[in-house]
Design an enzyme around this catalytic site. Structure first.
Site, PDB file in Angstrom:
ATOM      1  N   CYS A   1     -16.705  19.833  15.995  1.00 58.50           N
ATOM      2  CA  CYS A   1     -15.594  20.796  15.954  1.00 58.50           C
ATOM      3  C   CYS A   1     -14.505  20.345  14.994  1.00 58.50           C
ATOM      4  CB  CYS A   1     -15.038  21.077  17.354  1.00 58.50           C
ATOM      5  SG  CYS A   1     -13.660  20.039  17.871  1.00 58.50           S
TER       6      CYS A   1
ATOM      7  N   HIS B   1     -25.828  -1.438  -0.882  1.00 60.11           N
ATOM      8  CA  HIS B   1     -26.911  -1.413  -1.868  1.00 60.11           C
ATOM      9  C   HIS B   1     -27.634  -2.761  -1.938  1.00 60.11           C
ATOM     10  CE1 HIS B   1     -25.923   2.528  -3.456  1.00 60.11           C
ATOM     11  NE2 HIS B   1     -24.651   2.184  -3.453  1.00 60.11           N
TER      12      HIS B   1
ATOM     13  N   SER C   1     -18.859   2.008  -7.494  1.00 60.49           N
ATOM     14  CA  SER C   1     -20.038   1.620  -6.730  1.00 60.49           C
ATOM     15  C   SER C   1     -20.789   0.543  -7.503  1.00 60.49           C
ATOM     16  CB  SER C   1     -20.936   2.834  -6.495  1.00 60.49           C
ATOM     17  OG  SER C   1     -21.931   2.519  -5.580  1.00 60.49           O
TER      18      SER C   1
ATOM     19  N   CYS D   1      -9.406  18.058  19.880  1.00 60.97           N
ATOM     20  CA  CYS D   1      -8.694  16.830  20.251  1.00 60.97           C
ATOM     21  C   CYS D   1      -7.371  16.614  19.520  1.00 60.97           C
ATOM     22  CB  CYS D   1      -9.589  15.608  20.066  1.00 60.97           C
ATOM     23  SG  CYS D   1     -10.086  15.306  18.365  1.00 60.97           S
TER      24      CYS D   1
ATOM     25  N   ARG E   1     -14.712   7.690  -7.908  1.00 59.65           N
ATOM     26  CA  ARG E   1     -15.108   6.366  -8.381  1.00 59.65           C
ATOM     27  C   ARG E   1     -14.121   5.908  -9.453  1.00 59.65           C
ATOM     28  NH1 ARG E   1     -19.241   9.928  -8.475  1.00 59.65           N
ATOM     29  NH2 ARG E   1     -21.206   9.501  -7.384  1.00 59.65           N
TER      30      ARG E   1
ATOM     31  N   GLU F   1       0.855  -1.187   0.000  1.00 57.65           N
ATOM     32  CA  GLU F   1       0.000   0.000   0.000  1.00 57.65           C
ATOM     33  C   GLU F   1       0.893   1.240   0.000  1.00 57.65           C
ATOM     34  OE1 GLU F   1      -3.361   0.993  -0.164  1.00 57.65           O
ATOM     35  OE2 GLU F   1      -2.347   2.926  -0.022  1.00 57.65           O
TER      36      GLU F   1
ATOM     37  N   CYS G   1     -16.568  16.054  21.229  1.00 58.85           N
ATOM     38  CA  CYS G   1     -17.746  15.974  20.347  1.00 58.85           C
ATOM     39  C   CYS G   1     -18.256  14.540  20.251  1.00 58.85           C
ATOM     40  CB  CYS G   1     -17.407  16.462  18.942  1.00 58.85           C
ATOM     41  SG  CYS G   1     -16.761  18.122  18.880  1.00 58.85           S
TER      42      CYS G   1
ATOM     43  N   CYS H   1     -11.782  13.337  22.823  1.00 61.95           N
ATOM     44  CA  CYS H   1     -12.618  14.043  21.828  1.00 61.95           C
ATOM     45  C   CYS H   1     -13.974  14.311  22.473  1.00 61.95           C
ATOM     46  CB  CYS H   1     -12.777  13.187  20.572  1.00 61.95           C
ATOM     47  SG  CYS H   1     -14.030  13.798  19.427  1.00 61.95           S
TER      48      CYS H   1
END
Ligand SMILES: Cc1cc2nc3c(=O)[nH]c(=O)nc-3n(C[C@H](O)[C@H](O)[C@H](O)COP(=O)(O)OP(=O)(O)OC[C@H]3O[C@@H](n4cnc5c(N)ncnc54)[C@H](O)[C@@H]3O)c2cc1C
Length: 479
Positions: free
Chosen positions: A437, A49, A338, A442, A311, A31, A402, A400
């Site tokens: 935020c 889907h 997709s 954080c 895509r 990768e 939030c 964090c």
């Protein structure tokens, strides 16, 4: 020499790796980014889907329906968030009704179960009170769902890794050439040799395909822009709401997310640059205009962020998953646009089956299909949570605010297999920084944890690997 090298650690590569780890095999995923889930798999609608969209008889349709059917079990096995919330395709005028029925018919032929065209407006509005008043009918597909794409991708990779598949990050494949008994890959980290290559490089898959085959393919990056709304808007609809598909796919959808936000998008804009994932003003304007057509009173003031994904649109709009006839030993997993996220469990199975047969692989007796995700204190009772904090006070330290993510969760994200090494790595695993935020509060605290736990100097910590460093020095240095 490896038996198999997989290029790309998105959902296709990770699913293939996980399925491959069921066998005795010496395999590795290469990768180019610093983590899994850094390509298209991190920026999409996150819809599982039902399968009525893809052309009848296509590989896309087959793998969509199979992937959809595999997802509930897989989510339990690998412990990632998935919800079978169902979907509506909305028809706003009588003239378009044949199009809606055509989708229904295609779905039936593709093997989608339990669909229904609902024309009773009262029932439609009872199910989705915020649907546009003009609605004439909807195609209801109860087997559709929503998933956390990050957790799906990470869970697949983690499980592949713990079952023996190598992962090399920051390793960009540059060239592939045929050698005696296999392939030689030149990468940014040196040379790799392998008997088989799996090309799961997303929008870049055509590059590798065309290096080894005379039958050329062409992938266009088709950008989709999104707005993500705060959790206060998350219950505006309870299913995924699609427009009737047009020339550019599924149109703009409105959907809850598994984490309780509301997602609105995407556009479908063909571009040339395969790295251009920035949103545009025009793209976001289009999202906002189109979204309001099917769902009324959308609280667009609640947008907390916007993003775009690309895509991998192959010219024939079909998944290409096969060993190339003129390049034996090279297995394509290309054109995975997709519904690639939905299909990934079936894609992984198909790729592994090709390799099992070609390499005469035997089962891995140590394969463990189960994986436990991060402990989420929110799933505990008050008493259980108190006990957890007593045993490990890091679960009582909120990092964090939030998303209410604790230090304990972040430490788990950093230290688990294929753990987080950057702020985005932490974000995708724990949601720290995903809230209202958008990491304002954080970030420095997560940086301190990366510094403390991994020994990375503060000035070397990145948002997402590479050059995305955050701190340039201390204030005192600058005086
Ligand atoms: C706007 C949008 C909406 C979508 N919505 C949905 C949806 O709701 N439901 C659904 O089912 N699907 C959806 N999809 C499709 C889905 O996201 C993709 O099909 C899927 O994520 C593709 O996964 P992948 O692993 O093939 O590619 P990617 O996730 O792109 O992974 C490819 C990997 O290869 C790596 N790579 C590339 N070149 C190299 C190299 N030279 N060396 C090493 N590594 C390399 C990349 O860094 C990347 O990590 C959507 C896609 C988009 C863009």
């Amino acid at each position: 020499m490896y038996d198999v090298i997989i290029i790309g650690a998105g959902v296709s590569g990770a699913a293939a790796a996980r399925e491959l780890s069921r066998y005795h095999v010496n395999a590795c995923v290469l990768e180019r980014e610093e983590d899994v889930c850094c390509g298209t798999s991190k920026a999409n609608s996150a819809i599982v889907h039902a399968g009525f969209d893809a052309a009848e008889g296509s590989l896309m349709a087959k793998l969509n329906v199979e992937g959809n059917q595999m997802m509930p079990e897989l989510s339990k096995e690998l412990d990632f968030p998935f919800k079978q919330c169902g979907s509506f395709v909305v028809c706003l005028d009588e003239e378009s009704l044949p199009g809606l029925y055509a989708l229904y018919e295609r779905g039936v032929k593709n093997g989608v179960k339990d669909m229904e065209v609902i024309t009773d407006k009262a029932r439609i509005h009872e199910m989705e009170p915020n649907l546009a008043d003009e609605v004439v009918a909807v195609l209801y597909a109860p087997t559709a769902g929503i998933v956390c794409p990050f957790h799906l991708n990470i869970a697949l990779a983690e499980n592949a890794y713990t079952n023996g598949i190598d992962f090399k990050f920051h390793t960009e494949v540059r060239t592939i050439e045929k050698m005696e008994g296999g392939w030689r890959l030149q990468t940014s980290q040196g040379t790799y040799e392998t008997r088989y290559v799996v090309n799961a490089a997303g929008v870049h898959a055509d590059k590798f395909h065309n290096m080894v085959s005379a039958e050329k393919i062409h992938i266009t990056p088709r950008r989709g822009d999104y707005c993500l709304l705060d959790k206060s808007a998350g219950s505006h609809v309870s299913r995924t709401i699609f427009a009737l598909p047009g020339k550019y796919g599924k149109g703009v959808l409105v959907s809850p997310t598994v984490h309780g936000n509301l997602i609105v998008g995407p556009t479908a804009i063909d571009i040339e640059d395969k790295e251009a994932t920035a949103t545009t003003r025009a793209g976001l304007d289009e999202v906002i205009t189109k979204a309001g057509m099917n769902v009324k009173d959308l609280p667009m003031r609640q947008v907390i962020t916007s993003f775009a994904g690309l895509r991998a649109h192959e010219d024939n709009h079909e998944f290409i998953i096969k060993e190339l006839p003129d390049a034996p030993g090279f297995v394509d997993c290309a054109g995975i646009e997709s519904p690639g996220l939905t299909s990934c469990p079936a894609i992984g199975k198909m790729v592994a089956e090709i390799l099992r047969e070609k390499l005469s692989l035997t089962p891995n007796p140590d394969f463990k299909g189960e994986r436990k995700g991060l402990l989420d204190p929110d799933t505990l009772t008050k008493e259980e949570r108190a006990e957890l904090i007593r045993k490990d006070p890091a679960y009582g330290n909120i990092i964090c605010r939030c998303e209410m993510v604790t230090e304990g969760e972040i430490l788990d994200a950093i230290h688990r297999p294929l753990g987080a090494k950057s702020l985005d790595g932490i974000k995708r695993r724990t949601r720290a920084g995903m809230g209202r935020c958008q990491a304002g509060f954080c970030s420095p605290r997560s940086m301190e944890l990366l510094h403390r736990e991994l020994g990375i100097p503060m000035t070397e910590i990145t948002k997402s690997g590479g050059a995305s460093k955050i701190a340039v020095g201390t204030n005192k240095d600058r005086i």
